[in-house]
Design a protein around this motif. Structure first.
Motif, PDB file in Angstrom:
ATOM      1  N   THR A 298      19.847  30.961  35.933  1.00  0.00           N
ATOM      2  CA  THR A 298      20.698  29.978  35.273  1.00  0.00           C
ATOM      3  C   THR A 298      19.954  28.640  35.241  1.00  0.00           C
ATOM      4  O   THR A 298      18.765  28.574  35.536  1.00  0.00           O
ATOM      5  CB  THR A 298      22.056  29.852  35.988  1.00  0.00           C
ATOM      6  N   ASP A 299      20.661  27.576  34.861  1.00  0.00           N
ATOM      7  CA  ASP A 299      20.097  26.218  34.790  1.00  0.00           C
ATOM      8  C   ASP A 299      18.942  26.159  33.788  1.00  0.00           C
ATOM      9  O   ASP A 299      17.807  25.807  34.125  1.00  0.00           O
ATOM     10  CB  ASP A 299      19.643  25.725  36.166  1.00  0.00           C
ATOM     11  N   PHE A 300      19.261  26.498  32.546  1.00  0.00           N
ATOM     12  CA  PHE A 300      18.290  26.429  31.458  1.00  0.00           C
ATOM     13  C   PHE A 300      18.543  25.163  30.640  1.00  0.00           C
ATOM     14  O   PHE A 300      19.419  25.129  29.785  1.00  0.00           O
ATOM     15  CB  PHE A 300      18.412  27.651  30.544  1.00  0.00           C
ATOM     16  N   SER A 301      17.773  24.132  30.902  1.00  0.00           N
ATOM     17  CA  SER A 301      17.865  22.884  30.132  1.00  0.00           C
ATOM     18  C   SER A 301      16.951  23.000  28.917  1.00  0.00           C
ATOM     19  O   SER A 301      15.943  22.316  28.785  1.00  0.00           O
ATOM     20  CB  SER A 301      17.453  21.703  31.021  1.00  0.00           C
ATOM     21  N   MET A 302      17.310  23.866  27.964  1.00  0.00           N
ATOM     22  CA  MET A 302      16.324  24.418  27.036  1.00  0.00           C
ATOM     23  C   MET A 302      15.820  23.451  25.981  1.00  0.00           C
ATOM     24  O   MET A 302      14.675  23.563  25.535  1.00  0.00           O
ATOM     25  CB  MET A 302      16.899  25.682  26.399  1.00  0.00           C
ATOM     26  N   TRP A 303      16.609  22.505  25.543  1.00  0.00           N
ATOM     27  CA  TRP A 303      16.092  21.535  24.579  1.00  0.00           C
ATOM     28  C   TRP A 303      14.966  20.719  25.209  1.00  0.00           C
ATOM     29  O   TRP A 303      14.088  20.214  24.510  1.00  0.00           O
ATOM     30  CB  TRP A 303      17.218  20.607  24.114  1.00  0.00           C
ATOM     31  N   ASP A 304      14.981  20.627  26.539  1.00  0.00           N
ATOM     32  CA  ASP A 304      13.942  19.893  27.256  1.00  0.00           C
ATOM     33  C   ASP A 304      12.756  20.770  27.631  1.00  0.00           C
ATOM     34  O   ASP A 304      11.698  20.241  27.991  1.00  0.00           O
ATOM     35  CB  ASP A 304      14.519  19.299  28.548  1.00  0.00           C
ATOM     36  N   THR A 305      12.915  22.098  27.604  1.00  0.00           N
ATOM     37  CA  THR A 305      11.908  22.956  28.234  1.00  0.00           C
ATOM     38  C   THR A 305      11.265  23.977  27.300  1.00  0.00           C
ATOM     39  O   THR A 305      10.249  24.563  27.654  1.00  0.00           O
ATOM     40  CB  THR A 305      12.529  23.729  29.416  1.00  0.00           C
ATOM     41  N   TYR A 306      11.829  24.210  26.117  1.00  0.00           N
ATOM     42  CA  TYR A 306      11.295  25.298  25.296  1.00  0.00           C
ATOM     43  C   TYR A 306       9.915  24.966  24.754  1.00  0.00           C
ATOM     44  O   TYR A 306       9.108  25.858  24.512  1.00  0.00           O
ATOM     45  CB  TYR A 306      12.259  25.652  24.163  1.00  0.00           C
ATOM     46  N   ARG A 307       9.595  23.689  24.573  1.00  0.00           N
ATOM     47  CA  ARG A 307       8.327  23.322  23.945  1.00  0.00           C
ATOM     48  C   ARG A 307       7.127  23.609  24.838  1.00  0.00           C
ATOM     49  O   ARG A 307       6.060  23.992  24.355  1.00  0.00           O
ATOM     50  CB  ARG A 307       8.330  21.830  23.591  1.00  0.00           C
ATOM     51  N   ASN A 308       7.259  23.376  26.144  1.00  0.00           N
ATOM     52  CA  ASN A 308       6.064  23.444  26.992  1.00  0.00           C
ATOM     53  C   ASN A 308       6.279  24.103  28.343  1.00  0.00           C
ATOM     54  O   ASN A 308       5.381  24.769  28.845  1.00  0.00           O
ATOM     55  CB  ASN A 308       5.473  22.042  27.195  1.00  0.00           C
ATOM     56  N   LEU A 309       7.454  23.946  28.958  1.00  0.00           N
ATOM     57  CA  LEU A 309       7.652  24.540  30.278  1.00  0.00           C
ATOM     58  C   LEU A 309       7.591  26.065  30.209  1.00  0.00           C
ATOM     59  O   LEU A 309       6.868  26.704  30.983  1.00  0.00           O
ATOM     60  CB  LEU A 309       8.988  24.101  30.887  1.00  0.00           C
ATOM     61  N   HIS A 310       8.351  26.651  29.317  1.00  0.00           N
ATOM     62  CA  HIS A 310       8.387  28.116  29.280  1.00  0.00           C
ATOM     63  C   HIS A 310       7.039  28.726  28.899  1.00  0.00           C
ATOM     64  O   HIS A 310       6.644  29.740  29.495  1.00  0.00           O
ATOM     65  CB  HIS A 310       9.529  28.596  28.386  1.00  0.00           C
ATOM     66  N   PRO A 311       6.290  28.172  27.936  1.00  0.00           N
ATOM     67  CA  PRO A 311       4.943  28.709  27.732  1.00  0.00           C
ATOM     68  C   PRO A 311       4.069  28.656  28.983  1.00  0.00           C
ATOM     69  O   PRO A 311       3.255  29.553  29.206  1.00  0.00           O
ATOM     70  CB  PRO A 311       4.388  27.816  26.611  1.00  0.00           C
ATOM     71  N   LEU A 312       4.228  27.644  29.805  1.00  0.00           N
ATOM     72  CA  LEU A 312       3.480  27.587  31.063  1.00  0.00           C
ATOM     73  C   LEU A 312       3.947  28.676  32.018  1.00  0.00           C
ATOM     74  O   LEU A 312       3.136  29.360  32.654  1.00  0.00           O
ATOM     75  CB  LEU A 312       3.648  26.210  31.710  1.00  0.00           C
ATOM     76  N   LEU A 313       5.270  28.873  32.112  1.00  0.00           N
ATOM     77  CA  LEU A 313       5.798  29.916  32.997  1.00  0.00           C
ATOM     78  C   LEU A 313       5.386  31.302  32.515  1.00  0.00           C
ATOM     79  O   LEU A 313       5.191  32.208  33.336  1.00  0.00           O
ATOM     80  CB  LEU A 313       7.325  29.814  33.096  1.00  0.00           C
TER      81      LEU A 313
END
Length: 649
Positions: A425-440
């Motif tokens: 849970t805790d998906f702040s996705m408008w803040d994270t889809y651009r760069n955090l998830h590609p890193l993960l």
């Protein structure tokens, strides 16, 4: 800090991070989401690595922190720790000067495990002018003057307030004034504060009470060292709340002879309040027998009482201790039931504070080690600190949500069971889809698979994948369809998903297309005005706020869905969604050279200004949104008049 030569042996992960480091430090994006390779098929993590030729030479001259070279995939040499490069206080200050300003980091301060839902740390207040909401989204602001409580859940890096659940605070002596936070706050002195991954320490008041915190994924562990006194008090306040939060009801019951406190908290803040809030259960145990206990309800303090409930209720424990005999408190939490909170607490039975702190330390070393970077010998230490602090921050959210037995509270407010993966849970996705998830995707592919499966499962419950997830609900915050980008991007780059048909169905449904057996709910069928977006080819500003931004965000998601359709051989859907992804060009105004707002008649909005925040842009201006067509840079250059204009701008 001393340095030593990098090891001769390297791994693919370390090679990746040489490249990532040069990009990260220079401030470049890793890679536009969903771009992948030329064949349109899923890409492996190795395929994500951009060609480093001509970008920088920094990655070739490699030097690592001293004595970290013994690390391999299975072991971590903890001394000196990679965590010693982390400064968790970065991102906790700043002001909100001016009418509109985003100078606040809202970084979490406290003890947690990587991706742990339990984040135990201080909540602070300012003694003179209260709590500006925007500075207290994570409960802690560096400019504050007092600590009001140590609570067990926090967000990180968000622009709205939530969590801050179950406050604990030490004190010398108990009286009716301690019922209020103002009556138990203690001064915040940064000179007496130490923060590390998995650990928090501060000295409070005079004579000093030393407060220390560490954590497992489901248990917060406190240690309070008092001066010699028989008036050492630890207060448990289930009704503790952050600014703008509402706690409609709590219950706490204590067992004085066992030093146990248990109960539940109903909570709903800026995010959770949008879907009805959540209930958190807790089971807490002291390692030291109390000599006196009591509770309060409202403004009434009751010595010896064992149960309290209502909107304002709590309990306190008094001890006879000295500096050589600190008080340890372990708090297990659950969102399923009290039995699970007890089971989580039982997991730390027989392990003291230092043991659990050591385990948290090693967990963070392993996590940071996945992104271990090596730097040129003349790299300033501040750069290394910034890198590892950013890496640490990247591993705070999303948060594990399924509990020790695989159960979790789902979007339908019932308890579900998952046995084959970990729910997040805790998906702040408008803040994270651009760069955090590609890193993960690079560093945590298995965890990333679980995150994507969680988003897909949420979609099966509510009809389409969520926008901004907290606890067991979708707050619907921000704009666009970021979960579509995350899921599509992950799959295209090789993140494994067991049911690709379900994934594809959820991608289509989440972008407003009715497929599958279940009807598409209204909340999904026209989310963010997608029907107008399809009808007009853009969001008309006379129908939608943030019209330009919404068009660009949804177009990016459309491109990602189109790439998945292409990889699956669905020609019709590929053509449909790739065409939709070009909708932003319907808003490119050649007269001003920017994406601009149009109404339902096609007329441009008056009073254009590229530097001013306008209603048609979401948290930005025309200059910033000029570049939000990452899936078609060549097309963007063409409408600008060519590559030379593009690069000049």
């Amino acid at each position: 800090m001393p340095w030593s030569a990098a090891p001769e042996k390297d791994t693919m992960n370390h090679i990746r991070l040489h490249i990532l480091t040069s990009l990260f430090i220079c401030g470049f994006a890793l890679l536009p989401a969903c771009t992948g390779g030329g064949d349109g098929g899923p890409q492996t993590p190795e395929d994500m690595i951009p060609d480093p030729g001509g970008t920088t030479d920094a990655a070739s001259d490699i030097v690592a922190p001293a004595d970290t070279t013994a690390m391999d995939a299975d072991t971590v040499d903890p001394e000196p720790a990679l965590g010693s490069w982390v400064n968790p206080l970065i991102g906790t200050g700043g002001t909100t000067e001016g009418i509109i300003s985003y100078r606040i980091g809202s970084a979490f301060v406290g003890a947690s495990m990587p991706f742990g839902i339990l984040k135990l740390g201080p909540d602070t207040k300012h003694s003179l002018w209260g709590e500006p909401v925007f500075t207290h989204c994570s409960g802690y602001w560096y400019e504050d003057t007092h600590v009001s409580a140590f609570s067990h859940m926090h967000l990180h890096g968000t622009g709205a307030v939530d969590y801050g659940t179950l406050g604990v605070m030490p004190a010398i002596g108990m009286h009716s004034g301690r019922i209020t936070e103002a009556g138990r706050m203690l001064p915040l002195d940064h000179e007496k504060e130490l923060v590390e991954p998995g650990y928090y320490r501060i000295e409070l008041g005079a004579p000093a009470i030393v407060a220390e915190m560490t954590a497992t994924k489901w248990v917060g562990v406190h240690r309070y060292t008092f001066p010699e006194t028989d008036q050492a008090v630890v207060i448990l306040d289930p009704a503790h709340e952050l600014t703008t939060c509402e706690i409609p009801g709590v219950q706490i019951e204590i067992s004085p002879e066992d030093g146990v406190a248990e109960g539940w908290i109903d909570s709903g803040c800026d995010f959770a309040g949008r879907f009805g809030g959540y209930r958190m259960y807790f089971s807490a145990r002291f390692d030291t027998p109390p000599i006196e206990t009591g509770t309060w309800e409202g403004e009434t303090l009751s010595e010896g009482a064992t149960i309290a409930a209502g909107e304002e209720a709590g309990a306190w424990f008094r001890f006879d201790v000295d500096r050589d005999h600190p008080v340890e408190l372990a708090v297990g939490i659950s969102f399923v039931d009290l039995d699970n909170a007890r089971a989580h607490l039982a997991q730390v039975e027989g392990r003291d504070f230092d043991t659990i702190h050591g385990e948290a330390h090693l967990a963070w070393e392993e996590a940071l080690g996945r992104g271990r970077a090596v730097f040129p010998e003349d790299t300033p230490q501040d750069v290394v600190i910034q890198y590892y602090t950013s890496l640490y921050h990247a591993f705070l959210m999303p948060s594990e949500w399924s509990e020790h037995d695989g159960r979790f509270l789902a979007f339908d407010d019932t308890v579900h069971q998952v046995d084959t993966f970990t729910y997040y849970t805790d998906f702040s996705m408008w803040d994270t889809y651009r760069n955090l998830h590609p890193l993960l995707f690079l560093l945590f592919p298995e965890e990333s698979s679980d995150m994507l499966r969680s988003l897909i499962d949420m979609g099966t419950i509510q009809g389409c994948m969520p926008q901004w997830v907290l606890a067991n609900g979708d707050s619907g915050s921000m704009i666009g369809f970021p979960s579509s980008i995350i899921v599509a991007d992950g799959w295209l780059h090789g993140i494994s998903l067991p049911d690709e048909e379900l994934m594809y169905e959820q991608l289509l449904r989440s972008n407003g297309v009715e497929v599958g057996d279940a009807p598409l709910p209204d909340s999904c069928a026209n989310r963010d005005g997608v029907k107008d977006y399809v009808q007009y080819g853009y969001h008309p500003y006379d129908l939608h706020g943030g019209s330009v931004s919404k068009t660009q965000e949804i177009a990016w998601a459309d491109y990602c869905v189109g790439r998945v359709a292409e990889a699956r051989g669905d020609v019709a859907r590929t053509q449909e969604f790739i065409a939709r992804s070009l909708n932003p060009y319907n808003l490119y105004n050649p007269a001003v050279g920017f994406f601009d707002a149009r109404d339902t008649a096609g007329a441009w909005k008056e009073d254009f200004s590229p530097f001013t925040w306008k209603d048609q842009y979401t948290e930005g201006n025309a200059w910033q949104y000029l570049w939000l067509v990452p899936h078609d840079p060549a097309g963007l250059a063409a409408v600008m008049g060519g590559a030379s204009t593009y690069f000049a701008r």
